[in-house]
Design an enzyme around this catalytic site. Structure first.
Site, PDB file in Angstrom:
ATOM      1  N   ALA A 176      16.044 158.127  71.234  1.00 17.58           N
ATOM      2  CA  ALA A 176      14.938 158.314  72.493  1.00 17.58           C
ATOM      3  C   ALA A 176      14.712 159.464  72.688  1.00 17.58           C
ATOM      4  CB  ALA A 176      15.369 157.740  73.442  1.00 17.58           C
ATOM      5  N   LYS A 177      13.579 160.073  72.818  1.00 17.17           N
ATOM      6  CA  LYS A 177      13.626 161.621  73.403  1.00 17.17           C
ATOM      7  C   LYS A 177      13.967 161.755  74.690  1.00 17.17           C
ATOM      8  CE  LYS A 177      10.975 165.845  71.571  1.00 17.17           C
ATOM      9  NZ  LYS A 177      12.014 166.613  71.273  1.00 17.17           N
ATOM     10  N   ALA A 178      14.461 162.072  74.884  1.00 18.16           N
ATOM     11  CA  ALA A 178      15.012 162.184  76.686  1.00 18.16           C
ATOM     12  C   ALA A 178      15.045 163.502  77.045  1.00 18.16           C
ATOM     13  CB  ALA A 178      15.401 161.201  77.113  1.00 18.16           C
TER      14      ALA A 178
END
Ligand code: PMP
Length: 308
Positions: A155-157
């Site tokens: 996840a690109k969080a």
């Protein structure tokens, strides 16, 4: 100049795209986002590089964090195009964000509103213009990439970038352009905002997705480009010292594009200049994004009218 922001479904002036200080994201880093480039290609004018793949990753990052966005992948793709066209920019960096808004200050975010915005801005060469040819000096970071059962690396969080900014600050304050993180087992993972490729004896290596990396869309593009240039890429465990004895090293990323690395921890990489395989891959990449030659269907055209 500040361009209009697409904010929860409509374009608004930059000054009106505001969020509450009580938004969950401010307190707990609960956002997912993308970084995308629109290139003014020689052949066919402005085009966004791998828009569906970026918006798919955005949707998947939101899904991992149980964020129910009001907007489908297709709507977000259309919104990106709309935002670029309204800006009048021929080339830009695009930053779509989905985040937890207001609805309570507890850690539990399930009742907070999920909001979305898309900003477009000017962004040149992330690691420097000159670096594209001469390469950057980097070090191995003392901060590790997250362990697999701590934060989901696929996840690109927003929150992940607290770790990334520690890495970047340490690098810059110590005179390096970037830091390379190892994973929890001590194997090479990636840069603070880039994937890493290692070349030795004509073979290209990179860390597998399960090594706590963000599997980059540029990384994926390099798999295809390199294979078509006749190079084999292996996703494998890379020990730190393999960086010191590599023939060539390069970073990939939307911001970094394909940037050669000329030294790691003051060990000179190969001959100390951009190597032949990096040069070939970089040229093929720029032929697509700058040239506008699109053998893989990676470019989405945008209608930006040139001011008279
Ligand atoms: N790793 C990290 C940690 C990143 O932030 C990025 C930039 N999104 C990348 C790798 C490269 O990914 P991409 O090629 O999709 O930009």
């Amino acid at each position: 100049m500040q361009h209009d922001i697409w904010f929860n479904g409509k374009l608004v002036p930059h000054a009106e795209a505001n969020i509450s200080v009580l938004s969950h994201v401010i307190h707990y880093g609960s956002s997912v986002f993308e970084g995308i480039r629109c290139y003014n290609t020689k052949k066919s004018g402005p085009a966004v590089f791998r828009l569906p793949e970026h918006m798919r990753r955005l949707e998947e990052s939101a899904k991992i964090y149980r964020m129910a966005s009001e907007y489908s992948q297709e709507q977000m793709e259309a919104a990106v195009i709309e935002t670029i066209e309204a800006s009048g920019m021929q080339s830009c960096y695009i930053r779509p964000v989905i985040y937890r808004g207001v609805g309570g200050l507890g850690v539990n975010p399930l009742k907070n509103k999920v909001d979305a915005f898309i900003a477009v801005l000017n962004w040149g060469k992330y690691l420097g213009e000159e670096a594209m040819e001469s390469g950057v000096d980097v070090h191995v970071a003392s901060w590790s990439r997250m362990a697999p059962n701590t934060f989901p690396s696929l996840a690109k969080a927003g929150g992940n970038y607290l770790n990334a900014s520690l890495v970047k600050m340490d690098a810059v304050l110590n005179g390096y352009m970037e830091g390379i993180m190892l994973n929890r087992e001590g194997y090479v993972a990636e840069g603070s905002g880039e994937n890493l490729f290692v070349i030795r004896d004509g073979k290209i290596l990179t860390a597998p997705a399960a090594f706590s990396i963000l599997p980059g869309i540029t990384r994926d593009s390099i798999f295809r480009i390199a294979a078509d240039l006749g190079y084999e890429i292996e996703q494998t465990a890379i020990p730190r010292e393999a960086l010191y004895i590599a023939d060539e090293l390069f970073f990939t990323g939307t911001a970094a594009e394909v940037t050669p690395i000329r030294s790691v921890d003051k060990y000179v990489v190969g001959s100390g200049t951009r190597g032949p395989i990096t040069t070939a891959i970089q040229a093929a990449f720029f032929d697509i994004v700058e040239g506008g030659n699109d053998p893989y269907g990676w470019l989405t055209p945008v209608n930006v009218s040139v001011p008279a």
